[in-house]
Design a protein around this motif. Structure first.
Motif, PDB file in Angstrom:
ATOM      1  N   LYS A 193     106.575  21.448 116.242  1.00 36.72           N
ATOM      2  CA  LYS A 193     106.229  19.903 115.087  1.00 36.72           C
ATOM      3  C   LYS A 193     105.202  19.110 115.819  1.00 36.72           C
ATOM      4  O   LYS A 193     104.664  18.552 114.727  1.00 36.72           O
ATOM      5  CB  LYS A 193     107.517  18.855 116.001  1.00 36.72           C
ATOM      6  CG  LYS A 193     109.310  19.643 115.627  1.00 36.72           C
ATOM      7  CD  LYS A 193     110.201  18.210 115.581  1.00 36.72           C
ATOM      8  CE  LYS A 193     110.444  17.260 115.148  1.00 36.72           C
ATOM      9  NZ  LYS A 193     111.241  16.390 115.897  1.00 36.72           N
ATOM     10  N   THR A 194     105.009  18.917 117.466  1.00 34.25           N
ATOM     11  CA  THR A 194     103.246  18.563 117.101  1.00 34.25           C
ATOM     12  C   THR A 194     102.246  18.770 116.633  1.00 34.25           C
ATOM     13  O   THR A 194     101.382  18.209 116.164  1.00 34.25           O
ATOM     14  CB  THR A 194     103.357  18.482 118.896  1.00 34.25           C
ATOM     15  OG1 THR A 194     104.303  18.387 119.860  1.00 34.25           O
ATOM     16  CG2 THR A 194     102.313  18.315 119.415  1.00 34.25           C
ATOM     17  N   CYS A 235     103.083  20.758 113.545  1.00 31.10           N
ATOM     18  CA  CYS A 235     102.949  20.762 112.004  1.00 31.10           C
ATOM     19  C   CYS A 235     102.857  18.058 111.962  1.00 31.10           C
ATOM     20  O   CYS A 235     101.911  18.045 111.039  1.00 31.10           O
ATOM     21  CB  CYS A 235     104.278  20.078 111.799  1.00 31.10           C
ATOM     22  SG  CYS A 235     104.819  22.400 111.427  1.00 31.10           S
ATOM     23  N   GLU A 236     102.628  17.500 112.903  1.00 31.33           N
ATOM     24  CA  GLU A 236     102.315  16.162 112.843  1.00 31.33           C
ATOM     25  C   GLU A 236     101.244  16.236 112.784  1.00 31.33           C
ATOM     26  O   GLU A 236     100.844  15.099 112.768  1.00 31.33           O
ATOM     27  CB  GLU A 236     103.744  15.587 113.797  1.00 31.33           C
ATOM     28  CG  GLU A 236     105.381  15.560 112.913  1.00 31.33           C
ATOM     29  CD  GLU A 236     105.647  15.077 114.865  1.00 31.33           C
ATOM     30  OE1 GLU A 236     105.190  14.852 115.641  1.00 31.33           O
ATOM     31  OE2 GLU A 236     106.716  14.908 114.334  1.00 31.33           O
ATOM     32  N   LYS A 237     100.972  17.106 113.556  1.00 33.33           N
ATOM     33  CA  LYS A 237      98.894  16.950 113.796  1.00 33.33           C
ATOM     34  C   LYS A 237      98.611  16.885 112.557  1.00 33.33           C
ATOM     35  O   LYS A 237      97.199  15.844 112.359  1.00 33.33           O
ATOM     36  CB  LYS A 237      98.211  17.335 115.049  1.00 33.33           C
ATOM     37  CG  LYS A 237      96.970  17.980 114.877  1.00 33.33           C
ATOM     38  CD  LYS A 237      96.475  19.815 115.776  1.00 33.33           C
ATOM     39  CE  LYS A 237      95.047  19.264 115.909  1.00 33.33           C
ATOM     40  NZ  LYS A 237      94.410  19.780 117.013  1.00 33.33           N
ATOM     41  N   HIS A 238      98.868  17.517 111.460  1.00 28.77           N
ATOM     42  CA  HIS A 238      98.603  17.922 110.406  1.00 28.77           C
ATOM     43  C   HIS A 238      98.978  16.943 109.024  1.00 28.77           C
ATOM     44  O   HIS A 238      99.060  17.568 108.338  1.00 28.77           O
ATOM     45  CB  HIS A 238      98.616  18.863 109.600  1.00 28.77           C
ATOM     46  CG  HIS A 238      97.486  20.424 110.622  1.00 28.77           C
ATOM     47  ND1 HIS A 238      96.188  20.353 110.703  1.00 28.77           N
ATOM     48  CD2 HIS A 238      97.986  20.806 111.721  1.00 28.77           C
ATOM     49  CE1 HIS A 238      95.757  20.675 111.292  1.00 28.77           C
ATOM     50  NE2 HIS A 238      96.358  22.189 111.649  1.00 28.77           N
ATOM     51  N   LEU A 239      99.500  15.661 109.845  1.00 25.44           N
ATOM     52  CA  LEU A 239     100.115  15.147 109.297  1.00 25.44           C
ATOM     53  C   LEU A 239     101.226  15.165 108.014  1.00 25.44           C
ATOM     54  O   LEU A 239     102.053  14.797 107.441  1.00 25.44           O
ATOM     55  CB  LEU A 239      98.846  14.121 108.554  1.00 25.44           C
ATOM     56  CG  LEU A 239      97.876  13.082 108.539  1.00 25.44           C
ATOM     57  CD1 LEU A 239      97.445  12.853 107.619  1.00 25.44           C
ATOM     58  CD2 LEU A 239      98.602  12.260 109.539  1.00 25.44           C
ATOM     59  N   LYS A 294     105.319  15.790 107.869  1.00 26.93           N
ATOM     60  CA  LYS A 294     106.373  15.510 107.926  1.00 26.93           C
ATOM     61  C   LYS A 294     107.682  16.061 108.346  1.00 26.93           C
ATOM     62  O   LYS A 294     108.092  16.510 107.254  1.00 26.93           O
ATOM     63  CB  LYS A 294     107.079  14.051 107.119  1.00 26.93           C
ATOM     64  CG  LYS A 294     108.134  12.811 107.114  1.00 26.93           C
ATOM     65  CD  LYS A 294     108.512  12.313 106.388  1.00 26.93           C
ATOM     66  CE  LYS A 294     110.254  11.738 106.555  1.00 26.93           C
ATOM     67  NZ  LYS A 294     110.169  10.260 105.480  1.00 26.93           N
ATOM     68  N   PHE A 295     108.426  15.909 109.193  1.00 34.42           N
ATOM     69  CA  PHE A 295     109.520  16.907 109.555  1.00 34.42           C
ATOM     70  C   PHE A 295     111.034  16.459 108.687  1.00 34.42           C
ATOM     71  O   PHE A 295     111.093  15.231 108.550  1.00 34.42           O
ATOM     72  CB  PHE A 295     110.278  16.376 110.993  1.00 34.42           C
ATOM     73  CG  PHE A 295     111.567  17.485 111.065  1.00 34.42           C
ATOM     74  CD1 PHE A 295     111.377  18.532 111.319  1.00 34.42           C
ATOM     75  CD2 PHE A 295     112.416  16.262 111.215  1.00 34.42           C
ATOM     76  CE1 PHE A 295     112.395  19.499 111.258  1.00 34.42           C
ATOM     77  CE2 PHE A 295     113.776  16.655 112.060  1.00 34.42           C
ATOM     78  CZ  PHE A 295     113.346  17.943 112.164  1.00 34.42           C
ATOM     79  N   GLU A 296     111.218  17.237 108.077  1.00 33.20           N
ATOM     80  CA  GLU A 296     112.367  16.543 106.687  1.00 33.20           C
ATOM     81  C   GLU A 296     114.324  17.155 108.009  1.00 33.20           C
ATOM     82  O   GLU A 296     115.037  16.533 107.421  1.00 33.20           O
ATOM     83  CB  GLU A 296     112.551  17.261 105.864  1.00 33.20           C
ATOM     84  CG  GLU A 296     113.540  17.171 104.587  1.00 33.20           C
ATOM     85  CD  GLU A 296     113.196  15.306 104.466  1.00 33.20           C
ATOM     86  OE1 GLU A 296     114.346  15.154 103.225  1.00 33.20           O
ATOM     87  OE2 GLU A 296     112.964  15.150 104.971  1.00 33.20           O
ATOM     88  N   PHE A 323     109.617  21.103 106.685  1.00 32.97           N
ATOM     89  CA  PHE A 323     108.378  20.010 106.836  1.00 32.97           C
ATOM     90  C   PHE A 323     108.023  19.526 105.007  1.00 32.97           C
ATOM     91  O   PHE A 323     107.854  20.464 103.943  1.00 32.97           O
ATOM     92  CB  PHE A 323     107.451  20.297 107.468  1.00 32.97           C
ATOM     93  CG  PHE A 323     107.172  20.151 108.589  1.00 32.97           C
ATOM     94  CD1 PHE A 323     107.170  19.326 109.769  1.00 32.97           C
ATOM     95  CD2 PHE A 323     108.114  21.780 109.319  1.00 32.97           C
ATOM     96  CE1 PHE A 323     107.499  19.199 111.050  1.00 32.97           C
ATOM     97  CE2 PHE A 323     108.738  21.685 110.547  1.00 32.97           C
ATOM     98  CZ  PHE A 323     108.414  20.934 111.712  1.00 32.97           C
ATOM     99  N   ASN A 345     104.737  17.470 102.640  1.00 31.00           N
ATOM    100  CA  ASN A 345     103.302  17.182 103.340  1.00 31.00           C
ATOM    101  C   ASN A 345     103.296  15.941 102.649  1.00 31.00           C
ATOM    102  O   ASN A 345     103.682  15.561 101.525  1.00 31.00           O
ATOM    103  CB  ASN A 345     102.572  18.209 102.019  1.00 31.00           C
ATOM    104  CG  ASN A 345     101.018  17.956 102.630  1.00 31.00           C
ATOM    105  OD1 ASN A 345     100.780  17.789 103.260  1.00 31.00           O
ATOM    106  ND2 ASN A 345     100.851  18.784 101.626  1.00 31.00           N
TER     107      ASN A 345
END
Length: 266
Positions: A240-241, A243-247, A249-251, A264, A266
């Motif tokens: 998650k970290t 993925c969130e670094k690349h903006l 959004k966890f779904e 996720f 985009n």
């Protein structure tokens, strides 16, 4: 291994960091698998739990010869049905009365639907809209997820795997299921340059996902969907970290026997 818990969980986590790709828990402990080209005897030097006084761990290692798995698979393989919607079966099984019917012969490839990660990825595909979408199936194995993506309405699917057995097997299974929109490619993330997709499916392992995440994101269209699997519950924070670094959004999260799959946007 003594004690088995939490020794097995710690060992699997550390082996995953070291590059081991899959694990089977046994009564004695765990069997771990790594690609031959990634193995060397020094790789275990950094596995701290092996040198811990808290656990008594012994191990052996052996090279597994390439095998045509068809005969063994036919003896043991039972068809599966996911959510009463999608069946995955062999050519010698009778057809199921399901909306989607996929015929697979895995040979040396991974991905019959029996493994937890493939099962969850099938669930993701079934629950989401693939109509007229461009799709990447990264680490395609048998091609089962690419095939289902086309059946769900995708208008362009790239199925990519660096393993030659998987590449050849996916070609066969794509033809076996009369697919028209799937292109099978032998290679790794380096072949994704200048490619764009509405949906990316990556069922590989944690280390490869983390290493190639930037490439996946660069290929994902705006408002696109990214589905990830091949890792455990305890790996979620680092995934998650990244993925969130690349903006992203966890779904959504799916879980099956401690394996997880994440969605996720985009």
């Amino acid at each position: 291994m003594n004690p088995a818990q939490p020794g097995v969980e710690i060992l699997i986590a550390e082996l995953g960091y070291a590059g081991f790709e899959s694990f089977v828990e046994t009564e004695e402990g765990v069997t771990a698998y790594i690609q031959k080209e990634d193995w060397n005897t020094n790789i275990l030097d950094d596995i701290q739990v092996l040198n811990s006084e808290e656990f008594n761990i012994t191990y052996t290692f052996e090279e597994i010869e390439q095998t045509n798995w068809n005969a063994e698979w036919e003896k043991n393989f039972n068809p599966i049905v996911v959510d009463n919607i999608c069946a995955v079966r062999a050519p010698f099984h009778d057809k199921f009365d399901t909306e989607f019917d996929i015929i697979i012969e895995p040979k040396m490839s991974f991905g019959t639907g029996h493994h937890e990660t493939t099962h969850m990825m099938i669930q993701h595909i079934l629950k989401n809209d693939f109509t007229n979408k461009s799709v990447l199936d990264m680490g395609c194995g048998t091609g089962v997820l690419a095939i289902l993506s086309e059946m769900k309405g995708a208008n362009r699917v790239d199925a990519i795997d660096y393993d030659n057995w998987c590449y050849l097997n996916s070609l066969e299974n794509v033809q076996r299921n009369n697919c028209k929109t799937i292109t099978v490619i032998e290679g790794d993330a380096s072949v994704l340059r200048n490619k764009r997709y509405d949906i990316i499916i990556a069922n590989i392992n944690r280390n490869i996902l983390l290493n190639d995440m930037e490439v996946y994101v660069s290929c994902l269209n705006k408002n696109g969907m990214l589905f990830l699997s091949g890792f455990y519950e305890e790996d979620i924070p680092i995934i998650k970290t990244k993925c969130e670094k690349h903006l992203l959004k966890f779904e959504e999260k799916l879980e099956r026997n401690n394996w997880v799959s994440l969605k996720f946007l985009n």
